[in-house]
Design a protein around this motif. Structure first.
Motif, PDB file in Angstrom:
ATOM      1  N   MET A 182       0.453  -1.572   0.056  1.00 31.16           N
ATOM      2  CA  MET A 182      -0.121  -0.039  -0.291  1.00 31.16           C
ATOM      3  C   MET A 182       0.782   1.010  -0.154  1.00 31.16           C
ATOM      4  O   MET A 182       0.915   2.442  -0.663  1.00 31.16           O
ATOM      5  CB  MET A 182      -0.840   0.268   1.567  1.00 31.16           C
ATOM      6  CG  MET A 182      -2.688  -1.003   1.007  1.00 31.16           C
ATOM      7  SD  MET A 182      -3.284  -0.642   0.158  1.00 31.16           S
ATOM      8  CE  MET A 182      -4.334   0.463   0.474  1.00 31.16           C
ATOM      9  N   ASP A 183       1.946   1.496   0.815  1.00 31.38           N
ATOM     10  CA  ASP A 183       2.932   2.701   0.701  1.00 31.38           C
ATOM     11  C   ASP A 183       3.616   2.841  -0.776  1.00 31.38           C
ATOM     12  O   ASP A 183       3.391   3.919  -0.491  1.00 31.38           O
ATOM     13  CB  ASP A 183       3.863   2.263   1.727  1.00 31.38           C
ATOM     14  CG  ASP A 183       3.500   2.294   3.555  1.00 31.38           C
ATOM     15  OD1 ASP A 183       2.072   2.861   3.489  1.00 31.38           O
ATOM     16  OD2 ASP A 183       4.296   1.772   3.801  1.00 31.38           O
ATOM     17  N   GLN A 184       3.962   1.717  -1.350  1.00 31.60           N
ATOM     18  CA  GLN A 184       4.309   1.525  -2.366  1.00 31.60           C
ATOM     19  C   GLN A 184       3.668   2.416  -3.396  1.00 31.60           C
ATOM     20  O   GLN A 184       3.583   2.831  -3.920  1.00 31.60           O
ATOM     21  CB  GLN A 184       5.258   0.100  -3.052  1.00 31.60           C
ATOM     22  CG  GLN A 184       5.562  -0.089  -3.969  1.00 31.60           C
ATOM     23  CD  GLN A 184       6.271  -1.472  -4.777  1.00 31.60           C
ATOM     24  OE1 GLN A 184       5.990  -2.465  -3.945  1.00 31.60           O
ATOM     25  NE2 GLN A 184       6.986  -1.180  -5.895  1.00 31.60           N
ATOM     26  N   MET A 185       2.811   1.373  -3.292  1.00 30.57           N
ATOM     27  CA  MET A 185       1.427   1.683  -4.124  1.00 30.57           C
ATOM     28  C   MET A 185       0.882   3.577  -4.216  1.00 30.57           C
ATOM     29  O   MET A 185       0.593   4.130  -4.803  1.00 30.57           O
ATOM     30  CB  MET A 185      -0.306   1.771  -3.599  1.00 30.57           C
ATOM     31  CG  MET A 185      -1.103   1.280  -5.092  1.00 30.57           C
ATOM     32  SD  MET A 185      -2.749   2.255  -4.595  1.00 30.57           S
ATOM     33  CE  MET A 185      -3.052   2.617  -2.815  1.00 30.57           C
ATOM     34  N   ARG A 186       0.911   4.049  -3.124  1.00 30.25           N
ATOM     35  CA  ARG A 186       0.515   5.131  -2.645  1.00 30.25           C
ATOM     36  C   ARG A 186       2.022   6.085  -2.897  1.00 30.25           C
ATOM     37  O   ARG A 186       1.617   7.737  -3.459  1.00 30.25           O
ATOM     38  CB  ARG A 186       0.789   5.536  -1.049  1.00 30.25           C
ATOM     39  CG  ARG A 186      -0.868   5.572  -0.778  1.00 30.25           C
ATOM     40  CD  ARG A 186      -1.003   6.119   1.136  1.00 30.25           C
ATOM     41  NE  ARG A 186      -2.030   5.262   1.701  1.00 30.25           N
ATOM     42  CZ  ARG A 186      -2.074   4.116   2.451  1.00 30.25           C
ATOM     43  NH1 ARG A 186      -1.005   3.510   3.073  1.00 30.25           N
ATOM     44  NH2 ARG A 186      -3.440   4.337   3.049  1.00 30.25           N
ATOM     45  N   ALA A 187       2.531   6.190  -2.863  1.00 35.07           N
ATOM     46  CA  ALA A 187       4.108   6.541  -3.580  1.00 35.07           C
ATOM     47  C   ALA A 187       4.217   6.749  -4.998  1.00 35.07           C
ATOM     48  O   ALA A 187       4.366   7.624  -5.770  1.00 35.07           O
ATOM     49  CB  ALA A 187       5.504   6.375  -2.778  1.00 35.07           C
ATOM     50  N   GLN A 188       3.876   5.314  -6.330  1.00 34.74           N
ATOM     51  CA  GLN A 188       3.657   5.508  -7.249  1.00 34.74           C
ATOM     52  C   GLN A 188       2.766   6.452  -7.830  1.00 34.74           C
ATOM     53  O   GLN A 188       2.632   6.924  -8.384  1.00 34.74           O
ATOM     54  CB  GLN A 188       3.320   4.050  -7.546  1.00 34.74           C
ATOM     55  CG  GLN A 188       3.056   4.036  -8.542  1.00 34.74           C
ATOM     56  CD  GLN A 188       4.513   3.858  -9.519  1.00 34.74           C
ATOM     57  OE1 GLN A 188       5.782   4.042  -9.326  1.00 34.74           O
ATOM     58  NE2 GLN A 188       4.491   4.317 -11.106  1.00 34.74           N
ATOM     59  N   LEU A 189       1.348   7.004  -6.706  1.00 38.07           N
ATOM     60  CA  LEU A 189       0.561   7.396  -7.399  1.00 38.07           C
ATOM     61  C   LEU A 189       0.757   9.196  -7.067  1.00 38.07           C
ATOM     62  O   LEU A 189       0.432   9.893  -7.936  1.00 38.07           O
ATOM     63  CB  LEU A 189      -0.990   6.911  -6.157  1.00 38.07           C
ATOM     64  CG  LEU A 189      -1.510   5.929  -7.027  1.00 38.07           C
ATOM     65  CD1 LEU A 189      -3.044   5.711  -6.138  1.00 38.07           C
ATOM     66  CD2 LEU A 189      -2.399   6.219  -8.503  1.00 38.07           C
ATOM     67  N   ASP A 190       1.431   8.900  -6.266  1.00 38.01           N
ATOM     68  CA  ASP A 190       1.452  10.869  -5.909  1.00 38.01           C
ATOM     69  C   ASP A 190       2.771  10.951  -6.146  1.00 38.01           C
ATOM     70  O   ASP A 190       2.453  11.769  -7.058  1.00 38.01           O
ATOM     71  CB  ASP A 190       2.495  10.613  -4.724  1.00 38.01           C
ATOM     72  CG  ASP A 190       1.647  10.418  -3.301  1.00 38.01           C
ATOM     73  OD1 ASP A 190       0.195  10.831  -3.319  1.00 38.01           O
ATOM     74  OD2 ASP A 190       2.096  10.291  -1.907  1.00 38.01           O
ATOM     75  N   SER A 191       4.115  10.098  -7.187  1.00 42.07           N
ATOM     76  CA  SER A 191       4.822  10.693  -8.060  1.00 42.07           C
ATOM     77  C   SER A 191       3.750  10.795  -9.253  1.00 42.07           C
ATOM     78  O   SER A 191       4.347  11.247 -10.220  1.00 42.07           O
ATOM     79  CB  SER A 191       5.817   9.779  -8.135  1.00 42.07           C
ATOM     80  OG  SER A 191       4.710   8.603  -8.848  1.00 42.07           O
ATOM     81  N   LEU A 192       2.957   9.994  -9.872  1.00 37.68           N
ATOM     82  CA  LEU A 192       2.211  10.063 -11.257  1.00 37.68           C
ATOM     83  C   LEU A 192       1.369  11.586 -11.169  1.00 37.68           C
ATOM     84  O   LEU A 192       1.523  11.960 -12.079  1.00 37.68           O
ATOM     85  CB  LEU A 192       1.649   9.233 -11.531  1.00 37.68           C
ATOM     86  CG  LEU A 192       1.483   7.414 -12.068  1.00 37.68           C
ATOM     87  CD1 LEU A 192       1.163   6.628 -11.865  1.00 37.68           C
ATOM     88  CD2 LEU A 192       2.921   7.505 -13.389  1.00 37.68           C
ATOM     89  N   SER A 193       0.561  11.229 -10.055  1.00 40.38           N
ATOM     90  CA  SER A 193      -0.226  13.466  -9.744  1.00 40.38           C
ATOM     91  C   SER A 193       0.863  13.907  -9.710  1.00 40.38           C
ATOM     92  O   SER A 193       0.469  14.538 -10.438  1.00 40.38           O
ATOM     93  CB  SER A 193      -0.639  12.701  -8.559  1.00 40.38           C
ATOM     94  OG  SER A 193      -1.813  11.844  -8.495  1.00 40.38           O
ATOM     95  N   GLY A 194       1.831  14.189  -8.993  1.00 44.09           N
ATOM     96  CA  GLY A 194       3.008  15.386  -9.151  1.00 44.09           C
ATOM     97  C   GLY A 194       3.096  15.423 -10.644  1.00 44.09           C
ATOM     98  O   GLY A 194       3.515  16.487 -11.378  1.00 44.09           O
ATOM     99  N   LYS A 195       3.445  14.233 -12.234  1.00 41.70           N
ATOM    100  CA  LYS A 195       3.920  14.047 -12.898  1.00 41.70           C
ATOM    101  C   LYS A 195       2.901  14.940 -13.448  1.00 41.70           C
ATOM    102  O   LYS A 195       3.336  15.969 -14.416  1.00 41.70           O
ATOM    103  CB  LYS A 195       4.662  13.082 -13.529  1.00 41.70           C
ATOM    104  CG  LYS A 195       5.818  12.798 -13.778  1.00 41.70           C
ATOM    105  CD  LYS A 195       5.906  11.118 -13.603  1.00 41.70           C
ATOM    106  CE  LYS A 195       7.197  10.463 -12.503  1.00 41.70           C
ATOM    107  NZ  LYS A 195       6.933   9.273 -13.188  1.00 41.70           N
ATOM    108  N   LYS A 196       1.798  14.154 -13.684  1.00 38.46           N
ATOM    109  CA  LYS A 196       0.749  15.217 -14.198  1.00 38.46           C
ATOM    110  C   LYS A 196      -0.030  16.230 -14.255  1.00 38.46           C
ATOM    111  O   LYS A 196      -0.270  17.160 -14.816  1.00 38.46           O
ATOM    112  CB  LYS A 196      -0.483  14.431 -13.897  1.00 38.46           C
ATOM    113  CG  LYS A 196      -0.403  12.576 -14.454  1.00 38.46           C
ATOM    114  CD  LYS A 196       0.369  12.405 -15.987  1.00 38.46           C
ATOM    115  CE  LYS A 196       0.573  10.719 -16.434  1.00 38.46           C
ATOM    116  NZ  LYS A 196       0.694  10.580 -17.589  1.00 38.46           N
TER     117      LYS A 196
END
Length: 198
Positions: A182-196
């Motif tokens: 879950m932590d890994q997924m949150r970090a991935q979503l945060d980084s993708l949100s930051g890029k978009k």
């Protein structure tokens, strides 16, 4: 639970009777699944109770609405996603998946709102259909990327159980492993949100 009438911001109570009719206690009128779907789209919060037993039927009614939408050609859920979703019932991840899906859809919704806001600032009006379509495609790609980090949703492993963890991870507590994922997924979503969003 007593009937509650809906005021501003209150939850609307819908009663389901034995004849399958749905009664909106806020408006004192019978409603259809289509009416309830419209309420969802308008952001009206409601709960559905069995008129006789007072059992909460909200989940069942919302599922029926999705079924009706999918049946009339408004297909939103890909077949492979449905197969994978069914595969999770009764499995180890069943308890974690709902919060994961809810968090993913929340992130998707936030992205859509940010994009609409950016388009409004840039063009002073609602975005054109082509621009919005492109934004939706980018968000779907982000969602697909996020799904890849979750075991069982990886396209390569579709329809098959996730690969066994390495021996050093196998001994770890399954709950710790789920938290790590879950932590890994949150970090991935945060980084993708930051890029978009940037």
């Amino acid at each position: 639970m007593a009937d509650r009438k809906s005021g501003a911001g209150d939850t609307v109570v819908i009663k389901k009777y034995a004849n399958r009719r749905l009664y909106n206690t806020a408006t004192s009128a019978y409603v259809t699944l289509e009416d309830l779907a419209r309420m969802v789209r308008e952001g009206v919060d409601f709960v559905v109770y069995d008129a006789k037993t007072n059992d909460d039927l909200t989940r069942q009614i919302l599922t029926q609405i999705i079924f009706e939408e999918e049946s009339r050609g408004e297909a939103l859920l890909p077949v492979q996603f449905l197969r994978q979703l069914i595969g999770f019932y009764g499995g180890q991840m069943q308890g974690v998946l709902p919060s994961y899906l809810e968090m993913s859809l929340d992130a998707f919704t936030r992205q859509q709102e940010q994009m609409r806001g950016q388009f409004s600032k840039a063009f002073g009006a609602a975005p054109g259909a082509g621009l919005l379509d492109e934004a939706v495609k980018r968000n779907m790609a982000m969602f697909a990327e996020a799904m890849k980090i979750w075991p069982g949703f990886n396209a390569a492993g579709a329809g098959r159980p996730a690969a066994a963890p390495p021996p050093e991870q196998a001994a770890a507590d399954p709950l710790d492993e789920m938290r790590r994922q879950m932590d890994q997924m949150r970090a991935q979503l945060d980084s993708l949100s930051g890029k978009k969003g940037g």
